[in-house]
Design a protein around this motif. Structure first.
Motif, mmCIF file in Angstrom:
data_model
loop_
_atom_site.group_PDB
_atom_site.id
_atom_site.type_symbol
_atom_site.label_atom_id
_atom_site.label_comp_id
_atom_site.label_asym_id
_atom_site.label_seq_id
_atom_site.Cartn_x
_atom_site.Cartn_y
_atom_site.Cartn_z
ATOM 1 N N TYR A 36 1.113 12.931 4.084
ATOM 2 C CA TYR A 36 0.887 14.032 5.016
ATOM 3 C C TYR A 36 -0.469 14.682 4.844
ATOM 4 N N LYS A 37 -1.389 14.036 4.132
ATOM 5 C CA LYS A 37 -2.740 14.578 3.982
ATOM 6 C C LYS A 37 -3.389 14.652 5.357
ATOM 7 N N GLY A 38 -3.961 15.780 5.675
ATOM 8 C CA GLY A 38 -4.624 15.953 6.958
ATOM 9 C C GLY A 38 -3.684 16.270 8.102
ATOM 10 N N PHE A 39 -2.415 16.509 7.821
ATOM 11 C CA PHE A 39 -1.464 16.776 8.901
ATOM 12 C C PHE A 39 -1.783 18.082 9.629
ATOM 13 N N LEU A 40 -2.015 19.152 8.877
ATOM 14 C CA LEU A 40 -2.260 20.452 9.518
ATOM 15 C C LEU A 40 -3.533 20.471 10.363
ATOM 16 N N PRO A 41 -4.674 19.966 9.871
ATOM 17 C CA PRO A 41 -5.845 19.935 10.752
ATOM 18 C C PRO A 41 -5.634 19.072 11.991
ATOM 19 N N ASN A 42 -4.974 17.938 11.818
ATOM 20 C CA ASN A 42 -4.720 17.062 12.956
ATOM 21 C C ASN A 42 -3.768 17.724 13.947
ATOM 22 N N CYS A 93 0.834 -1.209 0.000
ATOM 23 C CA CYS A 93 0.000 0.000 0.000
ATOM 24 C C CYS A 93 0.865 1.253 0.000
ATOM 25 N N MET A 94 1.910 1.263 0.803
ATOM 26 C CA MET A 94 2.790 2.422 0.871
ATOM 27 C C MET A 94 3.511 2.659 -0.449
ATOM 28 N N VAL A 95 3.989 1.600 -1.068
ATOM 29 C CA VAL A 95 4.707 1.721 -2.333
ATOM 30 C C VAL A 95 3.788 2.237 -3.430
ATOM 31 N N LYS A 96 2.580 1.680 -3.508
ATOM 32 C CA LYS A 96 1.631 2.113 -4.539
ATOM 33 C C LYS A 96 1.197 3.561 -4.311
ATOM 34 N N THR A 97 0.991 3.945 -3.071
ATOM 35 C CA THR A 97 0.628 5.331 -2.767
ATOM 36 C C THR A 97 1.757 6.277 -3.155
ATOM 37 N N LEU A 98 2.975 5.894 -2.855
ATOM 38 C CA LEU A 98 4.131 6.714 -3.202
ATOM 39 C C LEU A 98 4.251 6.887 -4.713
ATOM 40 N N ARG A 99 4.044 5.818 -5.457
ATOM 41 C CA ARG A 99 4.145 5.887 -6.915
ATOM 42 C C ARG A 99 3.032 6.726 -7.537
ATOM 43 N N VAL A 100 1.804 6.531 -7.079
ATOM 44 C CA VAL A 100 0.648 7.173 -7.711
ATOM 45 C C VAL A 100 0.489 8.622 -7.256
#
Length: 56
Positions: free
Chosen positions: A27-33, A13-20
């Motif tokens: 880091y999506k949602g980092f600032l609100p969190n 999952c991490m590899v595919k997310t990194l590629r795509v």
């Protein structure tokens, strides 16, 4: 990841997310969190200091 069967493992999952989506996808949602948790920590520590001052 839990609902889809397109990933074989967490690493897959991490590899595919990194590629795509690229590295910033992790880091999506980092600032609100951070805003939610950061403000809670500030309030908690300020309250803790006031309680310590009252107790001693």
């Amino acid at each position: 990841m839990m609902g889809d069967s397109i990933y074989k493992s967490t690493l897959d999952c991490m590899v595919k997310t990194l590629r795509v989506e690229g590295a910033l996808a992790f880091y999506k949602g980092f600032l609100p969190n951070f805003g939610r948790l950061g403000s809670w920590n500030v309030i908690m520590f300020l309250t803790l200091e006031q309680v310590k001052r009252l107790v001693s």
